[in-house]
Design an enzyme around this catalytic site. Structure first.
Site, PDB file in Angstrom:
ATOM      1  CG  ASN A  10      -1.737   1.250   1.359  1.00 45.77           C
ATOM      2  OD1 ASN A  10      -1.803   2.047   0.417  1.00 45.77           O
ATOM      3  ND2 ASN A  10      -2.379   1.432   2.509  1.00 45.77           N
ATOM      4  CE  LYS A  12      -0.080   3.356   4.703  1.00 46.82           C
ATOM      5  NZ  LYS A  12       0.049   3.481   6.140  1.00 46.82           N
ATOM      6  CG  HIS A 104      -5.703   2.189   5.338  1.00 44.23           C
ATOM      7  ND1 HIS A 104      -5.214   3.146   6.200  1.00 44.23           N
ATOM      8  CD2 HIS A 104      -4.714   1.283   5.163  1.00 44.23           C
ATOM      9  CE1 HIS A 104      -3.961   2.818   6.517  1.00 44.23           C
ATOM     10  NE2 HIS A 104      -3.638   1.701   5.905  1.00 44.23           N
ATOM     11  CD  GLU A 106      -2.778   5.765   6.573  1.00 40.67           C
ATOM     12  OE1 GLU A 106      -2.819   5.775   5.334  1.00 40.67           O
ATOM     13  OE2 GLU A 106      -1.855   5.237   7.229  1.00 40.67           O
ATOM     14  CD  GLU A 176      -3.260  -2.065   7.491  1.00 42.46           C
ATOM     15  OE1 GLU A 176      -2.166  -2.313   7.002  1.00 42.46           O
ATOM     16  OE2 GLU A 176      -3.897  -1.034   7.239  1.00 42.46           O
ATOM     17  N   GLY A 182       2.925   2.675  10.666  1.00 40.25           N
ATOM     18  CA  GLY A 182       3.880   3.759  10.443  1.00 40.25           C
ATOM     19  C   GLY A 182       4.643   4.177  11.685  1.00 40.25           C
ATOM     20  CB  SER A 222       5.629  -1.476  11.990  1.00 37.62           C
ATOM     21  OG  SER A 222       5.301  -0.106  12.198  1.00 37.62           O
ATOM     22  N   GLY A 244       5.287   1.526   4.530  1.00 39.89           N
ATOM     23  CA  GLY A 244       6.632   2.079   4.351  1.00 39.89           C
ATOM     24  C   GLY A 244       7.644   1.118   3.757  1.00 39.89           C
TER      25      GLY A 244
HETATM   26  P1  13P Z   1       3.316   0.638   7.598  1.00 40.24           P
HETATM   27  O1  13P Z   1       3.787  -0.684   7.030  1.00 40.24           O
HETATM   28  O2  13P Z   1       4.058   1.811   7.062  1.00 40.24           O
HETATM   29  O3  13P Z   1       3.231   0.583   9.087  1.00 40.24           O
HETATM   30  O4  13P Z   1       1.806   0.834   7.061  1.00 40.24           O
HETATM   31  C1  13P Z   1       0.895  -0.186   7.229  1.00 40.24           C
HETATM   32  C2  13P Z   1      -0.333   0.160   6.479  1.00 40.24           C
HETATM   33  O5  13P Z   1      -1.071   1.062   6.852  1.00 40.24           O
HETATM   34  C3  13P Z   1      -0.626  -0.602   5.255  1.00 40.24           C
HETATM   35  O6  13P Z   1      -1.914  -0.357   4.809  1.00 40.24           O
END
Ligand code: 13P
Length: 265
Positions: A10, A12, A104, A106, A176, A182, A222, A244
């Site tokens: 992802n 983002k 998600h 976010e 998640e 993140g 993460s 990330g």
């Molecule tokens: P990270 O791997 O950066 O923690 O993000 C996870 C995420 O939100 C994937 O959708």
């Protein structure tokens, strides 16, 4: 039950078309000659979908390109019309999109998406035969307040409301924990396994044991090359949704390599 693990990047709000091209060329050359027992998915921003589709599906010379599926990061719950800034499921289909990330954290936290909106999007995605990657997860305050199970129960029950068992077969759930996204703080494999087992038991309550043992539940938050193997060794974890660490071809590949070898065992 043999569930094929699914590793999804992802991205983002990262990587426009030219960065997408750089990533894919490098990733495909690293993938060359390797065959992992898993599905690999990339979810770029909307504007990079044409480039990704072109690289993976129309550039026939690219080896291994067929091994990668394309995902969108969101879709509209409506068909078409006066919805400024939105993207419909039929528009996504034009770019060989197979999966769509929905719900998600976010989108929930920053854009106010409710369980009802997410449910409507899942239904719309299924109408166009897109496969939702349906995200759920608790905040730190919810976990510390003893609300983990009630939060997951509400998200799963409301998000899957009136979804048929047939459609469920094409849905992937991504657990998640918001506090792990993140932050560099991963859930321990025990915390992740416990949550996944609970989510699977919720699916069993709603759809029965067979459907529950078939549904794939990814972990996200993460995930890195050095923790993928331990997480993926858990019996109820069927892949990862990676932010990330999926921005670099080498680290995405290492997560897939380390994680899919574990899932096979
Ligand atoms: P990270 O791997 O950066 O923690 O993000 C996870 C995420 O939100 C994937 O959708």
């Amino acid at each position: 039950m043999n569930r094929k693990p699914i590793f999804a990047a992802n991205w983002k709000m990262n990587k426009g078309a030219s960065e997408t091209e750089d990533f894919v060329k490098s990733f495909l050359s690293k993938l060359q000659g390797q065959d992992f027992p898993c599905e690999i998915v990339i979810a770029p921003p909307f504007v990079s979908l044409p480039k990704l589709a072109d690289l993976l599906h129309t550039a026939t010379a690219v080896q291994n390109a067929h091994a990668i599926q394309i995902a969108a990061q969101n879709c509209s719950q409506f068909d078409a019309g006066a919805y400024t800034g939105e993207i419909s499921v039929l528009m996504l289909r034009e770019f060989f999109v197979h999966y769509v990330i929905l719900g998600h954290s976010e989108r929930r936290a920053i854009y106010g998406e409710t369980d009802a909106v997410i449910n409507a999007k899942i239904k719309k995605a299924r109408e166009a035969n897109l496969k939702p990657i349906f995200c759920i997860g608790e905040t730190l305050a919810e976990r510390e307040g003893g609300k983990l199970e009630s939060v997951l129960r509400t998200q799963v029950t409301e998000g899957l409301k009136d979804i048929s068992e047939k459609d469920l077969a094409d849905i992937v759930i991504a657990y998640e924990p918001v506090w792990a996204i993140g932050t560099g703080v991963t859930a321990t494999s025990q915390q992740a396994q416990d949550a996944h087992a609970f989510v699977r038991s919720l699916v069993a309550e709603l759809y029965g044991q067979d459907a529950a043992s078939r549904i794939r539940i990814q972990y996200g938050g993460s995930v890195k090359p050095n923790n993928a193997a331990e997480l993926m060794a858990c019996p109820d974890i069927d892949g990862a949704l990676i932010g990330g660490a999926a921005l670099e071809p080498q680290s995405f590949l290492e997560i897939i390599r380390n994680g899919s070898s574990q899932s096979e065992e």
